[in-house]
Design a protein around this motif. Structure first.
Motif, mmCIF file in Angstrom:
data_model
loop_
_atom_site.group_PDB
_atom_site.id
_atom_site.type_symbol
_atom_site.label_atom_id
_atom_site.label_comp_id
_atom_site.label_asym_id
_atom_site.label_seq_id
_atom_site.Cartn_x
_atom_site.Cartn_y
_atom_site.Cartn_z
ATOM 1 N N LYS A 76 0.467 -7.913 49.239
ATOM 2 C CA LYS A 76 1.827 -8.029 48.721
ATOM 3 C C LYS A 76 1.870 -7.744 47.221
ATOM 4 C CE LYS A 76 5.705 -11.226 48.189
ATOM 5 N NZ LYS A 76 5.832 -10.976 46.735
ATOM 6 N N ARG A 135 4.502 -7.164 56.535
ATOM 7 C CA ARG A 135 5.439 -8.078 55.879
ATOM 8 C C ARG A 135 5.694 -7.669 54.426
ATOM 9 N NH1 ARG A 135 4.440 -14.533 55.924
ATOM 10 N NH2 ARG A 135 2.726 -13.985 54.521
ATOM 11 N N LYS A 139 9.801 -5.915 53.068
ATOM 12 C CA LYS A 139 10.691 -6.412 52.021
ATOM 13 C C LYS A 139 11.300 -5.256 51.223
ATOM 14 C CE LYS A 139 10.244 -8.598 47.484
ATOM 15 N NZ LYS A 139 9.293 -9.238 46.535
#
Length: 262
Positions: A76, A135, A139
């Motif tokens: 991330k 994930r 976003k």
């Protein structure tokens, strides 16, 4: 429309995990060759540097990050940084993978003997790592209302075999189902999610057993085409899924397996 336009990735930002060797390197090469800015992630720092140098020599400099995809927050942070730098994220290949040891075709792979340590490490990379990558990408792609996520599953997700381990079957089948769920969630945001299900390719997975005469013969015997795939043979499918040519494809798990599903 000409093929060059249909498969053009000029100015697009593509992230590839497990990019230092094998399928990940081949994928990085083909997207870079078709105009993309490629961002390469791998846990093997030395191999990653060599891989990036290979791409740079072909005239397409890459960004490189050393990362364990199974570490929460790591991918991330890298994807967030890339979007901050380039202002966009067009495609992510959640490709990083790990072996779970031998299947029940060998005594140590039988259910009562299988290593739980290997089980946990295999699921951590192949399932957790891929989901964490999805994930992190979702976003940004939802916000920009476009993007393609491509996950490396396996033919072991589609059929049982004595060769891959219980853990590998479980992880790759699990991530194939995650692909389908993510496609449902992200479709309304114009984000596509697909899976590639390779058969036996000449990669380093399984401690390099694909490169041994015994290992190659064992796997080739399961393939109607009678051979292992060369790494370059992933490039056409990878380019298709990264490019506008696959604009109406989502939720698919696509075998590239020499006919084993037949």
């Amino acid at each position: 429309m000409k093929a060059a336009e249909l498969f053009d990735l000029s100015d697009r930002v593509v992230v590839v995990t497990g990019a230092a060797s094998g399928l990940g390197l081949a994928i990085s090469e083909v997207v870079a060759a078709n105009g993309a800015r490629v961002v390469m992630l791998d846990i093997d720092e030395a191999a990653l540097g060599k891989a990036a140098a290979t791409i740079a020599r072909a005239g397409a400099p890459a960004d490189v990050f050393v990362a364990d995809v199974g570490e929460p927050g790591k991918v991330k942070a890298i994807i967030d940084a890339c979007v901050g730098k380039y202002g966009r994220l067009d495609c992510v290949f959640a490709n990083a993978g790990a072996s779970g040891g031998p299947g029940y075709g060998k005594p140590e792979g039988a259910a009562e003997a299988a290593s739980m340590e290997l089980w946990e490490s295999c699921l951590r990379v192949n399932l957790d790592g891929a989901f964490l990558t999805i994930r992190a990408a979702a976003k940004h792609m939802k916000a920009q209302r476009q993007g393609s996520i491509v996950v490396t599953s396996s033919v072991a997700a589609l059929r049982a075999s004595a060769l891959p381990s219980y853990a590998y079957h479980a992880a790759k089948a699990g991530i194939a189902q995650v692909v389908r769920v993510a496609a449902l969630e992200l479709g309304p945001h114009n984000v596509r999610v697909n899976g590639i299900a390779p058969g036996p390719f000449k990669t380093n997975i399984g401690n390099g057993r694909m490169h041994t005469a015994e290992g190659a013969a064992m796997f080739a015997a399961t393939v109607p085409l009678g051979r292992l795939a060369e790494l370059d043979e992933i490039k056409g499918l990878a380019l298709l899924l990264a490019s506008p040519a696959s604009s109406y494809m989502t939720g698919a798990i696509i075998p590239i397996d020499g006919g084993t599903q037949a």
